[in-house]
Design an enzyme around this catalytic site. Structure first.
Site, short mmCIF file in Angstrom:
data_model
loop_
_atom_site.label_atom_id
_atom_site.label_comp_id
_atom_site.label_asym_id
_atom_site.label_seq_id
_atom_site.Cartn_x
_atom_site.Cartn_y
_atom_site.Cartn_z
N LYS A 117 1.17 -1.36 -0.23
CA LYS A 117 0.03 -0.22 0.09
C LYS A 117 0.99 1.30 0.13
O LYS A 117 0.56 2.11 -0.89
CB LYS A 117 -0.95 0.46 1.16
CG LYS A 117 -2.44 -0.76 0.89
CD LYS A 117 -3.35 -0.76 1.83
CE LYS A 117 -4.62 -1.43 1.78
NZ LYS A 117 -6.10 -1.19 1.64
N LYS A 199 -3.93 -9.82 -7.06
CA LYS A 199 -5.83 -10.63 -6.55
C LYS A 199 -6.31 -9.29 -7.17
O LYS A 199 -6.48 -7.47 -7.39
CB LYS A 199 -4.96 -10.34 -4.87
CG LYS A 199 -5.45 -9.24 -3.99
CD LYS A 199 -5.67 -9.43 -2.06
CE LYS A 199 -6.09 -8.38 -1.91
NZ LYS A 199 -6.67 -7.29 -1.04
N LYS A 202 -10.96 -3.98 -4.71
CA LYS A 202 -12.30 -3.42 -5.47
C LYS A 202 -11.52 -2.66 -4.99
O LYS A 202 -12.15 -1.17 -5.70
CB LYS A 202 -13.50 -3.69 -4.12
CG LYS A 202 -12.64 -3.32 -2.44
CD LYS A 202 -13.83 -3.43 -1.92
CE LYS A 202 -14.07 -4.63 -0.07
NZ LYS A 202 -12.64 -3.30 0.39
P1 ATP Z 1 -8.51 -2.81 -0.69
O1 ATP Z 1 -8.79 -3.31 -2.35
O2 ATP Z 1 -9.41 -1.57 -0.03
O3 ATP Z 1 -8.04 -3.17 0.11
P2 ATP Z 1 -10.01 -5.70 -0.29
O4 ATP Z 1 -10.93 -5.89 -1.56
O5 ATP Z 1 -8.61 -6.22 -0.27
O6 ATP Z 1 -10.18 -4.14 -0.63
P3 ATP Z 1 -10.89 -6.03 2.65
O7 ATP Z 1 -12.04 -5.37 2.80
O8 ATP Z 1 -9.05 -5.49 2.50
O9 ATP Z 1 -11.26 -5.98 0.39
O10 ATP Z 1 -10.88 -7.02 2.38
C1 ATP Z 1 -12.03 -8.31 3.23
C2 ATP Z 1 -11.99 -9.38 3.56
O11 ATP Z 1 -11.87 -10.18 1.87
C3 ATP Z 1 -10.19 -9.80 3.61
O12 ATP Z 1 -10.50 -11.17 4.59
C4 ATP Z 1 -9.91 -10.41 2.72
O13 ATP Z 1 -8.92 -11.50 3.03
C5 ATP Z 1 -11.11 -10.82 0.94
N1 ATP Z 1 -10.47 -10.97 0.54
C6 ATP Z 1 -10.15 -9.81 0.09
N2 ATP Z 1 -9.64 -9.72 -1.61
C7 ATP Z 1 -9.70 -11.20 -1.55
C8 ATP Z 1 -9.00 -12.02 -3.19
N3 ATP Z 1 -9.10 -11.16 -4.14
N4 ATP Z 1 -9.68 -13.40 -2.54
C9 ATP Z 1 -10.31 -14.16 -1.66
N5 ATP Z 1 -9.91 -12.93 -0.65
C10 ATP Z 1 -10.02 -11.66 -0.44
#
Ligand code: ATP
Ligand code: LTN
Length: 337
Positions: A117, A199, A202
Site C-alpha cells: 500500500k 489479487k 475492489k
Molecule cells: P482493498 O482493495 O480496499 O484493499 P480488499 O478488496 O482487499 O480491499 P478488504 O476489506 O481488505 O478488501 O478484505 C475483506 C476480506 O476479503 C478479507 O478477509 C480479505 O482477506 C478478503 N479478500 C480480499 N480480496 C480477496 C481476494 N482477491 N480473494 C480472496 N479473498 C479476498
C-alpha cells in the site's frame, strides 16, 4: 449454558472501501455466513481501517451502510450474532494503543500489505497505514476470538496478532486467547481477471479486473468473456504457467465444489468460450439471490441503522470488559466505581 458447551467465538472485518468483489465474497463473506451455525460470531465493518487510505467522507458513510446491508443480504443474522461498525466501539482504539506499545517497529516493517500500500500511495504513507495491523490485532483480541475467517492476504496480520497476544500473556499473565485463522480451501485468493498474477481488489482502477457483488448478469458475462487467459486452449490447472485459466477454475471450483481434475475432465476438448460461460453462469446463479435480498434490505434504512445500534451496544459490553482487565494488568490506575 455450561462452560463446556460454550461455543467458540469468531471475529472478522471488512473495509467499507467500495463495493465488495467476488474475491471478498469467496475469500471471506460466504464463510462468514456458513460459520454462524457453529460459532458465536462478531462481524465488523472496519471503517477505521479504511481511513488509512484517503476517503471521500460522504462515500465512506454511504459505503458503511451499504456494506452492512450486503452483510445482511449474504445471510448474517444480527439477532443470533453481532454486526457492528468498528468506530462505534471506541474500546478498539484504546486497546490498540496499549498493544502498539507491545509491538516492535521491525515487526510492523515486515508486513507485506504495508509495503504494497505504501508503494501504491507514495504520497500518503501515514502512521495509520503502518500501525494498521495493531488495530486489527486489537479488533480480534478485544473479543478473545478463537477463530478469524479471512482471505490469504490477511494471514500475515493474523500471525502478528497471535505474536502480540502471546507476548502480552508472557509479560502480564494469561489475558488473551491466541486466535486461529480460518482460510477457505477454495477461493482464498481470487485473482484479477485482467492481470491474474495480482489479487482481485475492489480498489483496482480497472473495472474489468473484478466482478462486483452488485454487477448485473450481462456485466458478469461480459467481464468473464474478457478475462485474460492464454493461447493453448486447454482447461488445465497450473497457476505458474496458466494463471488466468487457473483463476477461473478456482472460482468455478469454489461455486460447484468440483475438484480441479473433475473440471479438467468436464471441459476436455472444449474451448475457453464454453468454459468462461459456465464460470459466468455459476457466478450469476450464486450472486443474483444475494442482490435481490440486498435491494429489499437497502430500502429500509431504519432497519439497517437499528441493527448497527444494537450491535454496537452488545459489542461494546464485551470489549469494555477486556479493556478494563488490560488496564489492570498493565498498571493503569483504576478508581473504584
Ligand atoms: P482493498 O482493495 O480496499 O484493499 P480488499 O478488496 O482487499 O480491499 P478488504 O476489506 O481488505 O478488501 O478484505 C475483506 C476480506 O476479503 C478479507 O478477509 C480479505 O482477506 C478478503 N479478500 C480480499 N480480496 C480477496 C481476494 N482477491 N480473494 C480472496 N479473498 C479476498
Ligand atoms: N484488515 C482486514 C479487515 C479487518 C479485519 C479485522 C479482518 C480489520 N479488522 C479483524 C479480520 C479481523 C482487511 O483488510 N481485510
Amino acid at each position: 449454558m455450561s462452560e463446556l458447551l460454550k461455543r467458540k467465538r469468531i471475529l472478522s472485518g471488512i473495509q467499507p472501501t467500495g463495493t465488495p468483489t467476488l474475491g471478498n465474497y469467496l475469500g471471506a463473506l460466504r464463510n462468514w455466513a456458513l460459520l454462524q451455525n457453529s460459532y458465536d460470531c462478531l462481524y465488523m465493518v472496519a471503517d477505521l481501517h479504511a481511513l488509512t487510505v484517503r476517503q471521500v467522507p460522504a462515500d465512506l458513510r454511504r459505503n458503511s451502510r451499504a456494506l452492512t446491508a450486503l452483510l445482511l443480504a449474504v445471510g448474517i443474522d444480527p439477532k443470533e450474532h453481532i454486526l457492528f461498525v468498528q468506530s462505534h466501539v471506541p474500546a478498539h482504539c484504546e486497546l490498540s494503543w496499549i498493544l502498539a506499545c507491545n509491538t516492535q517497529f521491525g515487526e510492523l516493517s515486515r508486513m507485506t500489505q504495508f509495503k504494497d500500500k505504501s508503494a501504491k500511495h507514495p504520497d500518503n504513507v501515514n502512521g495509520g497505514l503502518f500501525t494498521y495491523p495493531v488495530l486489527m490485532a486489537s479488533d480480534i483480541l478485544i473479543y478473545n476470538a478463537d477463530l478469524v475467517p479471512v482471505g490469504q492476504d490477511q494471514t500475515q496480520h493474523l500471525e502478528l496478532a497471535r505474536d502480540i497476544a502471546g507476548r502480552f500473556n508472557n509479560i502480564y499473565g494469561e489475558t488473551f486467547v491466541l486466535p486461529e485463522g480460518y482460510v477457505p480451501a477454495a477461493g482464498a485468493k481470487v485473482m484479477s481477471l485482467s492481470e491474474p498474477t495480482k489479487k482481485m481488489s475492489k480498489s483496482d482502477p480497472n473495472v474489468n479486473s473484478f466482478i462486483l457483488m452488485t454487477d448485473d448478469k450481462d456485466t458478469i458475462v461480459r467481464k468473464f468473456k474478457r478475462a485474460v487467459t492464454d493461447s493453448d486452449g486447454m482447461v488445465h490447472f497450473d497457476t505458474a504457467n496458466k494463471p488466468g485459466v487457473s483463476n477461473l477454475m478456482t472460482i468455478y471450483a469454489a461455486f460447484t465444489g468440483k475438484t480441479m481434475p473433475e473440471i479438467e475432465a468436464e471441459f476436455a476438448g472444449k474451448g475457453y468460450g464454453d468454459f468462461k460461460m459456465a464460470v459466468a453462469e455459476t457466478t450469476v446463479d450464486a450472486i443474483c439471490p444475494v442482490q435481490e435480498e440486498l435491494q429489499r434490505i437497502q430500502a429500509d434504512k431504519a432497519y439497517v441503522d437499528g441493527v448497527l445500534k444494537d450491535g454496537a451496544e452488545r459489542a461494546a459490553r464485551l470489549a469494555n470488559r477486556t479493556v478494563s482487565k488490560v488496564h489492570r494488568k498493565v498498571g493503569l490506575l483504576q478508581l473504584e466505581k
